[in-house]
Write a protein that holds these residues in place. Sequence first.
Motif, PDB file in Angstrom:
ATOM      1  N   ASN A  85       0.933  -1.146   0.028  1.00  0.00           N
ATOM      2  CA  ASN A  85      -0.043   0.109  -0.034  1.00  0.00           C
ATOM      3  C   ASN A  85       0.982   1.392   0.147  1.00  0.00           C
ATOM      4  N   GLN A 106      -0.039   4.031  -1.252  1.00  0.00           N
ATOM      5  CA  GLN A 106      -1.200   5.352  -1.641  1.00  0.00           C
ATOM      6  C   GLN A 106      -0.724   6.467  -1.098  1.00  0.00           C
ATOM      7  N   ALA A 140       0.544  -3.614  -6.215  1.00  0.00           N
ATOM      8  CA  ALA A 140       0.444  -2.766  -5.464  1.00  0.00           C
ATOM      9  C   ALA A 140      -0.365  -1.633  -5.625  1.00  0.00           C
ATOM     10  N   ASN A 141      -0.760  -0.923  -4.622  1.00  0.00           N
ATOM     11  CA  ASN A 141      -1.633   0.295  -4.535  1.00  0.00           C
ATOM     12  C   ASN A 141      -0.727   1.686  -4.690  1.00  0.00           C
TER      13      ASN A 141
END
Length: 144
Positions: A47, A49, A66-67
């Motif tokens: 993550n 983000q 993946a983010n």
Amino acid sequence: MKTIVLPIIATLAALSLALVAKAENPAHVKQLLETGACAGCDLVGANLQAAHLIGADLRNANLEGANLTHANLEGADLTGANLKNANMTSSFATNAVFNDANMSGVNLANAHMINAETFGANLTNINIAGSDIYGSGISVGGER
């Protein structure tokens, strides 16, 4: 007897698949966020983000799934990286390098990619809806 054995086998198979599933290496995520350098790192499903990854060294990193939503990858080097099925919605990747990267299935909706290098990259099944993409090897086709 057969009706009991089949559900047990199915359950054991599902559990074994779950144990084999990969996840990111937390030490690699920490290294990337602290140093901006993580060449060859295991970042599967990480993550990231809104991460500020400006100029990050992610050469040959595994970012599958993946983010990277709203992440800033300006000038990042992702040469040879595996970004298969990564979510890069609304990301900023101006002057980033994706040469020889696996970008199959990447969601680039509403992303900004100006002058990004994509030579030799696998760009199959990417989503570029609403994106600003200029000066890169990504195109939407059209008549010749």
